[in-house]
Design a protein around this motif. Sequence first.
Motif, PDB file in Angstrom:
ATOM      1  N   THR A   1       0.836  -1.202   0.000  1.00 21.29           N
ATOM      2  CA  THR A   1       0.000   0.000   0.000  1.00 21.29           C
ATOM      3  C   THR A   1       0.869   1.249   0.000  1.00 21.29           C
ATOM      4  O   THR A   1       0.693   2.151  -0.833  1.00 21.29           O
TER       5      THR A   1
ATOM      6  N   THR B   1      -3.949  -9.533  -7.161  1.00 18.20           N
ATOM      7  CA  THR B   1      -4.343 -10.030  -5.840  1.00 18.20           C
ATOM      8  C   THR B   1      -5.343 -11.174  -5.948  1.00 18.20           C
ATOM      9  O   THR B   1      -5.235 -12.173  -5.242  1.00 18.20           O
TER      10      THR B   1
ATOM     11  N   ASP C   1       3.113  -3.057 -10.040  1.00 15.95           N
ATOM     12  CA  ASP C   1       2.812  -3.589  -8.714  1.00 15.95           C
ATOM     13  C   ASP C   1       3.111  -5.088  -8.724  1.00 15.95           C
ATOM     14  O   ASP C   1       2.296  -5.898  -9.173  1.00 15.95           O
TER      15      ASP C   1
ATOM     16  N   HIS D   1       7.089  -9.060   2.841  1.00 21.42           N
ATOM     17  CA  HIS D   1       6.213  -9.740   3.812  1.00 21.42           C
ATOM     18  C   HIS D   1       5.144 -10.628   3.156  1.00 21.42           C
ATOM     19  O   HIS D   1       4.273 -11.155   3.849  1.00 21.42           O
ATOM     20  N   LYS D   2       5.226 -10.792   1.852  1.00 20.12           N
ATOM     21  CA  LYS D   2       4.342 -11.797   1.219  1.00 20.12           C
ATOM     22  C   LYS D   2       5.236 -13.000   0.883  1.00 20.12           C
ATOM     23  O   LYS D   2       5.658 -13.689   1.784  1.00 20.12           O
TER      24      LYS D   2
END
Length: 380
Positions: free
Chosen positions: A91, A165, A190, A225-226
């Motif tokens: 984000t 996503t 992204d 963090h993914k």
Amino acid sequence: MGIGARALRQRVRTAESEDWDFSEGRIFGSMCTQPAPAAVAAARRFVTSNLGNPGLAPGTARLEEEVVAVLLDLFHGPAFGAGGWVLSGGTEANITALWMARNASRKREVVLPESAHFSFVKAIDLLGLEPRWVPLDDQGRASLEDARKAIGPRTAAVVAIAGSTELGAVDPIPALAELARAHGVPLHVDAAFGGFVLPWAGPAAASVPFDLAVPGVTSLAVDPHKMGMAPVPAGVLLVRHREMARSIAVASPYLSSPQTTGLLGTRASSAVAATYAALMGLGHRGYASNVRRVLDLTAQLLAGGRALGLRPAVEPTMNIVAFLHRNPVAVQTWMLERGWDVSSVSAPSSLRFVVMPHATRGTVAALLRDLGSALRRFPP
Ligand SMILES: Cc1ncc(COP(=O)(O)O)c(C=O)c1O
């Protein structure tokens, strides 16, 4: 406010025990996972450090430079002039990229696919931008033809997604970048999810360039963090030209640096240390084996779902599977009552599974058994 130390410990532990634990392998609706132990250990050592005041955190600042250098190498940044920052997640990276594009161009329109993460909706609202939504093709990718119609003299930036996503789709980034370049407009990729999958996802993925190797791609978001195996929070924004940050610089007179360029004031040094530890501890070999494992498990889930009569909404290109279903929320709720976290997509109406490294052959098999029972109640 104020309780004894024992009671406090107990309350904290109780709350902790109520949270879902990745290690049980029952989470299939999240893009996060059980982080690498070395990354957790590194994060713990930096919990009191604030990179927002870099003069007091020279060690973290050096680690951040190393993280950025390693990731510019992985994502084919140019040898000179590129830069980047460790942030709090996708984000912040997406908002920052559009903030730079708006300030540099003084224009307001953003061309972005309908698959864009809702962080872009926030960015559009916060920055007073006007979206030009690009419809998707039947594989969930931005339609090039529609992007051509949407771009124009008022465009501040084009956005493309490397691993959407909901469906894990990868937009036609080289063609979109060419389009953006022809209009003199920056293209932000992204790759918050796909960035730590695509480099190791085999020849088919490698044949579609998505990163700074593509001329015209000016920035890229990727989330440690993914699939990067770092604990939350940790995101990264890479830019082709370090000076792009000048347009968002503000004076920070009370800190150790005269100017600051990011969205946040206080910044978690722990994100930098954790990302550094994940990257260096796992290396190419660790990430490659992680990605191979989750893609094998995704194939197991896909085959099992097909055997139950389900059809994928798109042919999966990474570790996300969405099965078409007319009432995914009913299945999701039924599965939740049996201790499974799965998610749903509204268009196309589907049940969505993200197969993260905490999954195992055993948990996928158990998931499929319960899914079979759910589908007897709620047929696709
Ligand atoms: C493609 C993509 N971009 C951005 C984000 C936002 O990332 P974060 O939740 O780290 O802010 C996500 C989150 O799932 C995502 O999937």
